[in-house]
Design a protein around this motif. Sequence first.
Motif, short mmCIF file in Angstrom:
data_model
loop_
_atom_site.label_atom_id
_atom_site.label_comp_id
_atom_site.label_asym_id
_atom_site.label_seq_id
_atom_site.Cartn_x
_atom_site.Cartn_y
_atom_site.Cartn_z
N PHE A 196 7.77 5.41 0.10
CA PHE A 196 8.75 4.40 -0.33
C PHE A 196 9.63 3.99 0.85
O PHE A 196 9.95 2.80 1.01
CB PHE A 196 9.59 4.91 -1.49
N SER A 197 9.97 4.93 1.70
CA SER A 197 10.79 4.62 2.87
C SER A 197 10.04 3.70 3.84
O SER A 197 10.63 2.78 4.41
CB SER A 197 11.22 5.90 3.58
N GLU A 198 8.75 3.93 4.00
CA GLU A 198 7.96 3.07 4.88
C GLU A 198 7.82 1.67 4.28
O GLU A 198 7.89 0.67 5.00
CB GLU A 198 6.59 3.68 5.14
N ALA A 199 7.65 1.59 2.98
CA ALA A 199 7.60 0.27 2.33
C ALA A 199 8.91 -0.49 2.57
O ALA A 199 8.89 -1.70 2.86
CB ALA A 199 7.32 0.42 0.83
N ILE A 200 10.02 0.21 2.47
CA ILE A 200 11.33 -0.41 2.71
C ILE A 200 11.49 -0.80 4.17
O ILE A 200 12.03 -1.86 4.48
CB ILE A 200 12.45 0.53 2.23
N ARG A 201 11.01 0.03 5.07
CA ARG A 201 11.09 -0.32 6.50
C ARG A 201 10.34 -1.62 6.77
O ARG A 201 10.81 -2.50 7.50
CB ARG A 201 10.52 0.81 7.37
N LEU A 202 9.18 -1.76 6.14
CA LEU A 202 8.36 -2.96 6.35
C LEU A 202 8.89 -4.18 5.59
O LEU A 202 8.68 -5.31 6.01
CB LEU A 202 6.91 -2.68 5.93
N LYS A 203 9.55 -3.92 4.46
CA LYS A 203 10.05 -5.01 3.62
C LYS A 203 11.41 -4.59 3.06
O LYS A 203 11.51 -4.15 1.91
CB LYS A 203 9.04 -5.30 2.50
N PRO A 204 12.47 -4.70 3.86
CA PRO A 204 13.78 -4.17 3.49
C PRO A 204 14.38 -4.77 2.21
O PRO A 204 15.21 -4.12 1.58
CB PRO A 204 14.67 -4.51 4.69
N ASP A 205 13.96 -5.94 1.84
CA ASP A 205 14.55 -6.60 0.66
C ASP A 205 13.72 -6.40 -0.61
O ASP A 205 13.80 -7.19 -1.54
CB ASP A 205 14.73 -8.09 0.94
N TRP A 206 12.97 -5.31 -0.67
CA TRP A 206 12.10 -5.06 -1.81
C TRP A 206 12.82 -4.14 -2.80
O TRP A 206 12.90 -2.93 -2.62
CB TRP A 206 10.80 -4.43 -1.35
N GLY A 207 13.34 -4.73 -3.85
CA GLY A 207 14.11 -4.00 -4.85
C GLY A 207 13.33 -2.88 -5.51
O GLY A 207 13.88 -1.79 -5.74
N GLU A 208 12.08 -3.12 -5.83
CA GLU A 208 11.27 -2.10 -6.51
C GLU A 208 11.15 -0.84 -5.65
O GLU A 208 11.23 0.29 -6.15
CB GLU A 208 9.89 -2.65 -6.84
N THR B 299 0.83 -1.21 0.00
CA THR B 299 0.00 0.00 0.00
C THR B 299 0.86 1.25 0.00
O THR B 299 0.57 2.22 -0.70
CB THR B 299 -0.95 0.00 1.21
N TYR B 300 1.95 1.23 0.76
CA TYR B 300 2.85 2.39 0.80
C TYR B 300 3.53 2.60 -0.56
O TYR B 300 3.64 3.73 -1.03
CB TYR B 300 3.89 2.22 1.90
N LEU B 301 3.97 1.50 -1.17
CA LEU B 301 4.61 1.63 -2.48
C LEU B 301 3.63 2.21 -3.50
O LEU B 301 3.96 3.16 -4.22
CB LEU B 301 5.14 0.28 -2.97
N ASP B 302 2.43 1.66 -3.53
CA ASP B 302 1.44 2.13 -4.51
C ASP B 302 1.00 3.56 -4.23
O ASP B 302 0.84 4.36 -5.16
CB ASP B 302 0.24 1.18 -4.53
N ARG B 303 0.83 3.90 -2.96
CA ARG B 303 0.48 5.29 -2.63
C ARG B 303 1.63 6.22 -3.01
O ARG B 303 1.41 7.31 -3.54
CB ARG B 303 0.12 5.42 -1.16
N GLY B 304 2.85 5.77 -2.77
CA GLY B 304 4.02 6.56 -3.17
C GLY B 304 4.04 6.81 -4.67
O GLY B 304 4.37 7.91 -5.13
N ASN B 305 3.68 5.79 -5.44
CA ASN B 305 3.62 5.97 -6.90
C ASN B 305 2.57 7.01 -7.29
O ASN B 305 2.79 7.81 -8.21
CB ASN B 305 3.34 4.64 -7.59
#
Length: 179
Positions: free
Chosen positions: A118-130, A97-103
């Motif tokens: 995008f930073s929150e998405a990474i915090r929740l899923k650190p290994d997310w390349g996208e 949801t954070y990635l899509d909202r960021g987009n």
Amino acid sequence: MPNPISNWITNLKARYRQSKLTTPEKTLNIFKNGVREVDEGHPQKAIKHFSEAIQRSSESAKLHHYRADAYAMDGQYENAIVDYDTAVRLNPSYPDTYLDRGNSHYQLDQLERALKDFSEAIRLKPDWGEAHANRAVIHVELGNPEESATDAETAKTLGVDTAQLEGMLQAAKNAPTSS
């Protein structure tokens, strides 16, 4: 040539089966219709289905997220953000949801908000390349080359296509700056 009586009977049977479904089953069918419309490239039809499903189950983060995706697909980024906000409120630990909202924020040139998402998405899923790749692009546009390089390298090590990422970064470098 199709038989009108046969079509009428088929439709009658379908309506009867639908009337015997429980409310959760009906909601699930409506949701599936929305997903099918997205897959077929009909976001406005999908929005209608997801809206109907939300009327039946308004506390579903998933339904709000899917409708937000359909809004974004249709270029209605403000509406998408409203639904992403609701999805975050209902399920704050879902990184997609954070990635899509960021987009969507990015599409509206709301770079600081996109960076935060995008930073929150990474915090929740650190290994997310996208998410790292998207954040690298934002850092370029915000004038943070060191942060961009770090995120770009991380994205590459996580499997993001190097050529595609380099193209995204180059496009960001060439983008006109916001005033």
